[in-house]
Design an enzyme around this catalytic site. Structure first.
Site, PDB file in Angstrom:
ATOM      1  N   CYS A   1       4.033   3.082   4.389  1.00 44.23           N
ATOM      2  CA  CYS A   1       4.862   3.017   5.186  1.00 44.23           C
ATOM      3  C   CYS A   1       6.097   3.564   4.710  1.00 44.23           C
ATOM      4  O   CYS A   1       7.453   3.347   4.928  1.00 44.23           O
ATOM      5  CB  CYS A   1       5.063   1.747   5.734  1.00 44.23           C
ATOM      6  SG  CYS A   1       5.405   0.502   4.297  1.00 44.23           S
TER       7      CYS A   1
ATOM      8  N   ARG B   1     -20.208   3.846   1.112  1.00 44.31           N
ATOM      9  CA  ARG B   1     -20.463   4.801   0.247  1.00 44.31           C
ATOM     10  C   ARG B   1     -21.486   4.660  -0.848  1.00 44.31           C
ATOM     11  O   ARG B   1     -21.087   3.735  -2.019  1.00 44.31           O
ATOM     12  CB  ARG B   1     -19.285   5.334  -0.321  1.00 44.31           C
ATOM     13  CG  ARG B   1     -18.917   6.778  -0.607  1.00 44.31           C
ATOM     14  CD  ARG B   1     -17.519   7.117  -1.060  1.00 44.31           C
ATOM     15  NE  ARG B   1     -17.425   8.484  -1.032  1.00 44.31           N
ATOM     16  CZ  ARG B   1     -16.387   8.938  -1.600  1.00 44.31           C
ATOM     17  NH1 ARG B   1     -14.908   8.482  -1.619  1.00 44.31           N
ATOM     18  NH2 ARG B   1     -16.201  10.344  -1.491  1.00 44.31           N
TER      19      ARG B   1
ATOM     20  N   CYS C   1       0.831  -1.251   0.127  1.00 44.33           N
ATOM     21  CA  CYS C   1       0.044   0.173  -0.082  1.00 44.33           C
ATOM     22  C   CYS C   1       0.891   1.345  -0.027  1.00 44.33           C
ATOM     23  O   CYS C   1       0.382   2.322  -0.476  1.00 44.33           O
ATOM     24  CB  CYS C   1      -1.130  -0.128   1.116  1.00 44.33           C
ATOM     25  SG  CYS C   1      -0.204   0.359   2.688  1.00 44.33           S
TER      26      CYS C   1
ATOM     27  N   GLU D   1     -21.410  10.951  -1.802  1.00 39.80           N
ATOM     28  CA  GLU D   1     -21.545   9.547  -2.096  1.00 39.80           C
ATOM     29  C   GLU D   1     -21.995   9.614  -3.762  1.00 39.80           C
ATOM     30  O   GLU D   1     -21.826   8.568  -4.307  1.00 39.80           O
ATOM     31  CB  GLU D   1     -22.642   8.845  -1.341  1.00 39.80           C
ATOM     32  CG  GLU D   1     -22.550   8.580   0.001  1.00 39.80           C
ATOM     33  CD  GLU D   1     -23.976   8.327   0.724  1.00 39.80           C
ATOM     34  OE1 GLU D   1     -24.610   9.218   1.048  1.00 39.80           O
ATOM     35  OE2 GLU D   1     -23.909   7.250   1.066  1.00 39.80           O
TER      36      GLU D   1
ATOM     37  N   THR E   1      11.418  -9.177   0.522  1.00 38.70           N
ATOM     38  CA  THR E   1      10.033  -8.679  -0.036  1.00 38.70           C
ATOM     39  C   THR E   1       9.296  -9.997  -0.372  1.00 38.70           C
ATOM     40  O   THR E   1       8.108 -10.219  -0.596  1.00 38.70           O
ATOM     41  CB  THR E   1       9.938  -7.892  -1.315  1.00 38.70           C
ATOM     42  OG1 THR E   1      10.690  -8.685  -2.407  1.00 38.70           O
ATOM     43  CG2 THR E   1      10.946  -6.468  -1.036  1.00 38.70           C
ATOM     44  N   SER E   2      10.208 -11.282  -0.400  1.00 33.48           N
ATOM     45  CA  SER E   2       9.473 -12.510  -0.784  1.00 33.48           C
ATOM     46  C   SER E   2       9.582 -13.191   0.560  1.00 33.48           C
ATOM     47  O   SER E   2       8.461 -13.897   1.316  1.00 33.48           O
ATOM     48  CB  SER E   2      10.421 -13.281  -1.351  1.00 33.48           C
ATOM     49  OG  SER E   2       9.778 -14.623  -1.682  1.00 33.48           O
TER      50      SER E   2
ATOM     51  N   GLY F   1     -23.848   9.578   4.889  1.00 31.21           N
ATOM     52  CA  GLY F   1     -25.093   9.861   4.059  1.00 31.21           C
ATOM     53  C   GLY F   1     -24.930  11.191   3.275  1.00 31.21           C
ATOM     54  O   GLY F   1     -25.820  11.774   3.161  1.00 31.21           O
TER      55      GLY F   1
ATOM     56  N   VAL G   1     -24.415  13.946   4.331  1.00 30.96           N
ATOM     57  CA  VAL G   1     -24.972  15.074   4.963  1.00 30.96           C
ATOM     58  C   VAL G   1     -24.261  15.743   6.170  1.00 30.96           C
ATOM     59  O   VAL G   1     -24.872  16.509   6.932  1.00 30.96           O
ATOM     60  CB  VAL G   1     -26.479  14.912   5.537  1.00 30.96           C
ATOM     61  CG1 VAL G   1     -27.356  14.796   4.191  1.00 30.96           C
ATOM     62  CG2 VAL G   1     -26.595  13.524   6.163  1.00 30.96           C
TER      63      VAL G   1
END
Ligand SMILES: Cc1cc2nc3c(=O)[nH]c(=O)nc-3n(C[C@H](O)[C@H](O)[C@H](O)COP(=O)(O)OP(=O)(O)OC[C@H]3O[C@@H](n4cnc5c(N)ncnc54)[C@H](O)[C@@H]3O)c2cc1C
Ligand code: FES
Ligand code: FES
Length: 1320
Positions: free
Chosen positions: A52, A903, A49, A1252, A269-270, A1070, A1072
């Site tokens: 980090c 959403r 992602c 939304e 990474t493995s 919602g 609002v």
């Protein structure tokens, strides 16, 4: 050996000496917990992602060069940073000293919403700029390929990037002699700034200049250390693991001989993900990162030798330099490798991962190994016994002992031969997402012909993604040797390969038929590619490709990203100090970018704090026979295991069963794995909607609405179509996982709960009820939330209650932070839907009768499933007047984790079903879907199917403006022309309208309150019941207070949300939150102003300090609450009538895509959105909401796919398996424009809630793909209805573009095998 060495490194210019290092620790927790540098975030723990991201700088004493590279701190073992300088977001700038231009620009360009991804984004951009102070936009977007953002839709982040490019986004290719910036990419004008409108959301002139001389220098001490380090092996010994870092090759070989089973860790990474997610443990680790011999780059007569220790990024740079120097015929393999390296993972992983680690891991989806295998590469191995070479071949890739490394051997380097004349090498891959996604299938192919005779002399074909590792079609290749390169050969090759590279029906990963098709589709592409090259080399003997085939080879045009925005400027008569209507930066923008914004898990540990980890059910429906916690309890640090006494059974995988509390997170998680639960499986296990229908497993009551006379209408229509569409669910994928900290106050049983939630009052209630306390003893505090999207409303409550229970029981603070995988498993998401429709219509496309059935997969408990269903039924009309409509809906009870709000709350599903029906009607009438949409659209004054009046004037205007802005007609013709000329690529264009109703269904649900204090120094503190989760509600509230109190924004502060300051606040959701709380803030401010008016009028030139003091002296209260009762709202489900909504948001979106019919890939070329936002309070925030929602919707309808096993186990538990859109997925051209302001006296300054509605507009991409697939099918003579379910993944696109290849593959008879996954 240097035993028990000290670990020495630098962080942000400061030396860190760690005497008791535990080699199991990763850099991320070390930074966050030990050094209290919480700017670097945890988002997934697996490198997927980018939250980090930090910069690592290393000095190489041999080359005397410093290398700066981005890295994922979550996968970086702390021992591996010995001698390195780590730079975190805190190290490059701060509000206390000086912010860095990258931090400033991402914030001022509105590139932050919840801000959780921002430090990672900042560090990726910063690192690129350290290496390339004058980057191209391509380099910048490439640098961000490994950073996910769930909120912004990336466009504003790209805007910030552009400010660092001298070329400011120009593609440098002057088509028609005109710069792309001046012509609009499709040759159409961009949105222009007018008198009343603006296209600018920030002013570049104000930006701090980028001055590379201001950056932190590499610590000289580390250089000296590197130059003079004693040539001794370093050893770090932890409780369970020993880390050995040899300094010479000899020592490395000795270490490997001594510990043959120890992995050689390079990028980790493995190995890292295996340890973290699969529970693999290595007592000894060998880290050869100081061994120079592993970093060689040599070119010899026969090819290049690349050191096994080179990172994939270094390999990419090396190959890129080589292909520039050498003739094309010698660099075929290098070019193919470069192609794969361009899309392999993100920049962080490419910089961490090594070539050796990549090869040795032999992952099934390795992008490089298939090419290294066909390219005739060899591996140079070394051990104490000596050196030897082995080929990268199928036996090696399969780990056959005879062809593999011996345990004591090290891979030193890799020989990659040059290619020869008449030799061609190609690489192919198809993944769920174009970039930073493991391939579903990839391939390397090589052919060598006899000199000029076109006869195959050598042929190698390898595939990844098919078997347990890379596989080679050796026999097929052997049989094809001696054949000419023609269609008969291709046909034979396809059959041979399909036979040899067979894939069982139940193969892990599913998508079996798609994979089979890709195997031969790639082969076809290779065939054409080689044919084209042969022709280039010998035009006399080789025929040219038919024009139509050329498109099989074209890559999607990597055109430069353009965006254009248009919003209304404020009325020139508005006082200049009034900030309403201006694109004010997010209040926390700069703090997001500097890492100073505090999220729940950034709060420092309390004294004696404990950590709580959940144990969840592994069965979908079972009786709990026993729970044995004795082993867990016996582990060090474990304090307690909480189990619900009365828990008899479980109803889904992922249901909370018990909770382990320990001194640390590691201890709690380790112990959680030792809780032994014995289950007795129960019947039935209902997972899919179809199974629920079969078992009549529904939550009551069934919902129904009926309008007009449907049965009569069906009798008079010209045609009737019936169909159904299935929509998969969606994961919220907020970047900050569920987080909470319960702190017993030690007095009067008071409990404070700090939690990442949209619903503090809900948390307060459930905690109070579990602790059997009155609500006034429990306070819930929320500073900010790192994204929520509906998933932190009701889901958080149960977990917070258990955490608070533990805290109360032990009288100690307890923290609970879910890991990404746990979060995805436990909290579920958007309801999968099945929509069935029957439409009666006239030849001209008018729909007179519609009968709909909706089924939502609710999961094991009710949660909000009925409400979602109701909203779906109320909103399914979208923008259309169906004069006779019957709709019924059922919320299905299944054995899946309970689905919840996300959403759009039912609208994205209901709207898509309606649009699918319209598309069917259009196909039947021979009209474009847009025509049918227009014909059936609401007229200006009209009535919905629940008899609420609407004025759809702005809907029609949005539609017309979108038609004009997107040049729909011209582009429709251009798309048709393109489709006539190209066989294997097709384009599609689609436009959809949206009417998104805003309202919560009851007045009570819409009430809101605020509290405003004025202090004696004149400063103001605002509190309200809304939660800041990225949408910028606090920024808007400050704008409101500033307008009402007529004071500068800088005078108003907002600290966060708490049940202590505003009681009984409704859930934030919602669309609002700003609407309702803004009216309450306005009310409070007006009350204060009214009280203070006599004082102000007495001293009109006074300051707020003067007035506050005067008011105090006169005993006038300087604190006021504000209140809004909520909009009038009602709905009677008995009569099917009501006024459930206050107003409607209107809009339209037009998207154009290009698809690759052979692989199923698609590219979103352009999207135009027109929205009716009323009078925007903050155009930057509102555009951010629209774009962010659109991209989230695009993800929902195209790539985000949840996979469940036939036993109801969720497979997709992280960014490696579940793909949300990345920066490369957004439309190449993205235009957003607002309608001129319209007044509505009921709402806050006539604004509209926009959180939304944009999600649904993402389906314009779905229907554009649908359009493209239809074109492909038509060309192939396939008529009849086209049924495409959502998400429209590469698999579905490819399989719908039926052709000779899809016909060639073996098909599995449904029911004859157990599939790997099931559609739920
Ligand atoms: C988020 C993410 C995305 C990814 N995306 C892709 C992708 O799109 N395409 C793709 O192909 N791959 C992808 N990968 C996989 C990635 O390419 C590999 O994990 C990586 O190349 C492994 O290299 P490493 O240096 O980190 O290996 P390490 O984890 O350090 O080591 C891996 C193994 O190699 C052995 N080893 C390493 N060096 C030597 C040596 N010199 N001699 C002997 N044995 C050695 C180790 O003993 C260990 O068993 C992705 C990985 C992640 C985490
Ligand atoms: S937390 Fe490291 S990449 Fe996600
Ligand atoms: S701002 Fe990027 S994840 Fe929220």
């Amino acid at each position: 050996m240097d035993r028990a060495a000290e670990l020495v490194f630098y962080v942000n210019g400061r030396k860190v000496i760690e005497k008791n290092v535990d080699p199991e620790t990763m850099l991320l927790p070390y930074l966050r917990k030990k050094l209290r540098l919480t700017g670097t975030k945890y988002g997934c723990g697996g490198g997927g992602c980018g939250a980090c991201t930090v910069m690592i700088s290393r000095y190489n004493p041999v080359t005397k060069r410093i290398r700066h590279y981005p890295a994922n701190a979550c996968l970086m073992p702390i021992c591996s940073v010995y001698g390195a300088a780590v730079t975190t977001v805190e190290g490059i700038g701060s509000t206390r000293t000086r912010i860095h231009p990258v931090q400033e620009r991402i914030a001022r360009c509105h590139g932050t919403q919840c801000g959780f991804c921002t430090p990672g984004m900042v560090m990726s951009i910063y690192t690129l700029l350290r290496n390339h102070p004058d980057p191209t936009l391509d380099q910048l977007t490439d640098a961000l390929g490994g950073n996910l953002c769930r909120c912004t839709g990336y466009r504003p982040i790209i805007d910030a990037c552009k400010t660092f490019c001298n070329t400011s986004g120009c593609c440098q290719s002057k088509e028609n002699g005109v710069c792309c910036l001046n012509q609009g990419i499709n040759g159409f004008p961009e949105l222009e700034e007018g008198n009343k409108t603006s296209s600018k959301l920030f002013s570049e002139e104000e930006f701090l200049p980028l001055d590379p001389t201001q950056e932190l220098i590499f610590p000289p001490e580390l250089m000296i250390m590197a130059e003079k380090q004693p040539p001794r092996t370093r050893v770090f010994a932890g409780e369970r693991m020993t880390w050995i870092s040899p300094v010479t090759l000899k020592e490395l070989l000795e270490a490997k001989a001594k510990y043959p089973q120890a992995p050689v860790i390079m990028g980790n990474t493995s190995i890292g993900p295996e340890v973290k997610f699969k529970g693999v443990f290595h007592p000894v680790i060998i880290s050869p990162d100081r061994i120079e011999e592993l970093n060689v780059v040599n070119s010899a007569n026969n090819g290049l030798t690349l050191g096994a220790g080179l990172s994939l990024a270094q390999m990419k740079d090396t190959l890129a330099a080589v292909v520039l120097k050498l003739p094309e015929e010698r660099t075929q393999t290098y070019r193919a490798l470069l192609k794969q390296l361009g899309t392999l993972a993100g920049a962080q992983i490419r910089n961490m991962a090594s070539l050796g680690g990549h090869i040795m891991s032999r992952h099934v989806d390795s992008d490089l190994n298939p090419l290294l295998a066909v390219g005739g590469c060899t591996l140079n191995l070394l051990s104490k016994e000596g050196a030897r070479q082995i080929p990268v071949n199928e036996q090696f890739l399969r780990k056959c002992p005879s062809a593999d490394l011996k345990p004591e051997e090290i891979l030193i380097s890799v020989n990659i031969p040059y290619s020869r004349k008449w030799e061609f090498v190609s690489a192919f891959r198809q993944a769920q997402r174009q970039q930073n996604a493991l391939a579903i299938v990839n391939s390397g192919m090589r052919v060598f012909f006899g000199e000029g005779d076109g006869i195959i002399r050598e042929l190698s074909i390898s595939y990844g993604g098919i078997g347990p590792t890379t596989i080679c079609a050796q026999n097929s290749c052997q049989k094809l040797i001696g054949r000419p390169w023609n269609e008969e050969m291709l046909d034979a090759a396809c059959r041979l390969v399909l036979d040899e590279v067979s894939l069982p029906s139940s193969a892990p990963g599913g998508k079996v038929e798609f994979k089979r098709t890709l195997i031969i589709s790639f082969l076809f592409k290779f065939y054409l590619e080689v044919l084209r090259l042969l022709r280039r080399m010998d035009p006399v003997h080789y025929p040219s490709l038919a024009d139509k085939h050329e498109s099989a080879l074209e890559d999607f045009h990597p055109r430069h990203r353009q965006s254009a925005l248009k919003y209304q400027k404020v009325d020139p008569k508005q006082p200049p100090q009034d900030p309403v209507g201006h694109p004010i930066m997010h209040l926390s923008g700069i703090k997001h970018a500097t890492g100073e914004a505090i999220y729940c898990d950034d709060m420092p540990a309390m004294d004696g704090e404990l950590f709580l980890a959940f144990v969840t059910s592994s069965r979908a429906h079972a009786k709990i026979v026993s729970i044995d916690v004795s082993e867990a309890l016996s582990l060090p640090g474990v304090v307690d295991v909480l189990a619900e006494e009365h828990l008899q059974g479980v109803f889904c995988v992922g249901q909370l069963v018990c909770a382990v509390i320990a001194d640390s997170e590691i201890q709690a998680r380790r112990a959680a794995k030792r809780v032994k639960i014995v289950y007795q499986d129960l019947e039935p296990v209902i997972l899919t909607i179809e199974e629920a229908i079969q078992h009549k497993s529904f939550f009551e009551p069934e919902r129904k609405l009926e309008y007009g006379n449907v049965d009569e209408a069906f009798k008079v229509v010209d045609h009737i179509v019936e169909g159904e569409i299935h929509l998969g669910g969606q994961e919220h994928f907020y970047m900050e996982t569920q987080s909470m900290l319960a702190v017993p106050k030690g007095e009067d049983q008071e409990m404070d709960v700090y939690v990442s939630t949209q619903y503090p009052k809900g948390i307060q209630d459930i905690v109070a009820s579990v602790l059997k306390l009155p609500a006034n003893k429990v306070m819930c505090h929320v500073k900010r939330v790192g994204g929520a999207f509906g998933g932190k409303a009701f889901k958080t409550g149960v977990m917070a209650a258990i955490t608070a229970f533990a805290a109360n029981k032990h009288g100690r603070a307890v923290r609970c932070i879910l890991e990404r995988g746990e979060d995805m498993l436990i909290t579920a998401g958007r309801h999968p839907y099945l929509g069935k429709y029957k439409a009666g219509f006239m030849k001209d496309g008018r729909i007179l009768a519609l009968d709909m059935e909706h089924y939502g997969n609710g999961g094991a408990s009710l949660d909000e499933s009925l409400l979602v269903l109701e909203m779906g039924l109320l909103k399914l009309d979208n923008a259309y007047k169906f004069p006779n409509l019957r709709c019924r809906g059922w919320a299905c009870r299944t054995n899946l984790p309970s689905n919840t709000a996300l959403r759009g709350f039912g609208f994205p599903q209901a709207g898509l079903i309606t649009e699918a029906c319209i598309t069917d009607v259009a196909a039947k009438c021979g009209l474009s879907p847009e025509k049918v949409r227009m014909i059936n659209m609401y007229k200006e004054i009209d009535q919905t199917h629940y008899k609420q009046e609407i004025n759809a004037k702005n809907l029609i205007q949005c539609w017309r403006e979108c038609m004009a802005m997107s040049s729909y007609s011209l582009r429709k013709a251009a798309v048709e022309k393109f489709n006539l000329e190209n066989s294997w690529k097709k384009k599609g264009l689609a436009m959809v309208p949206v009417k998104f109703p805003i309202g919560l269904g009851s007045r009570a649900a819409g009430q809101a309150a605020a509290l405003v204090h004025i202090y004696l120094d004149g400063s103001v503190l605002v509190t309200h019941g809304g939660i800041e989760m990225g949408q910028g509600v606090h920024t808007k509230m400050i704008q409101v207070a500033s307008r009402e109190l007529r004071m500068p924004l800088s005078n108003v502060h907002l600290r966060g949300t708490s049940t202590e300051t505003v009681p009984n606040a409704n859930v934030s959701g919602g669309s609002v939150v700003a609407d309702l709380n803004g009216l309450a803030v306005k009310d409070a401010c007006q009350t204060l102003l009214k009280r203070l008016e006599p004082i102000i009028s007495k001293n009109p030139r006074g300051t707020w300090k003067d007035w506050a003091q005067a008011a105090f002296d006169e005993s006038i209260s300087l604190s006021a609450t504000g209140y809004f009762r909520g909009y009038e709202s009602n709905m009677n489900w008995e009569t099917g009538e009501g006024h459930p909504f206050e107003y409607f948001v209107y809009g339209a979106a037009c998207s154009e895509v290009e698809i690759d019919c052979l692989t199923g890939a698609h590219k979103n070329i352009r999207t135009d959105i027109v929205m009716d936002v009323g009078c925007s309070i903050n155009p930057a925030l509102d555009i951010g909401q629209i774009e962010g929602a659109f991209i989230q919707g695009m993800g929902l309808y195209t790539i985000e796919e949840l996979n469940y096993s036939p036993q109801g186990v969720l497979y997709t538990r992280g960014p490696d398996q579940y793909k949300i859109p990345t920066i490369c997925d957004i439309p190449t051209e993205f235009h957003v424009s607002f309608l001129p302001p319209s007044q509505d006296s009921n709402t806050l300054y006539s604004s509209k809630g926009l959180g939304e509605s944009g999600v649904f507009l993402g389906c314009s991409v779905f229907f554009a793909i649908h359009d493209a697939v239809s074109a492909a099918r038509q060309e192939r003579g396939l008529r009849g209805p086209l049924k495409l379910n959502s998400p429209l993944t590469p698999e579905k696109i490819r399989m719908a573009c039926e052709d000779k290849f899809t016909k060639m593959i073996p098909r599995d008879k449904p029911g004859s095998y157990v599939p790997w996954n099931i559609p739920i």
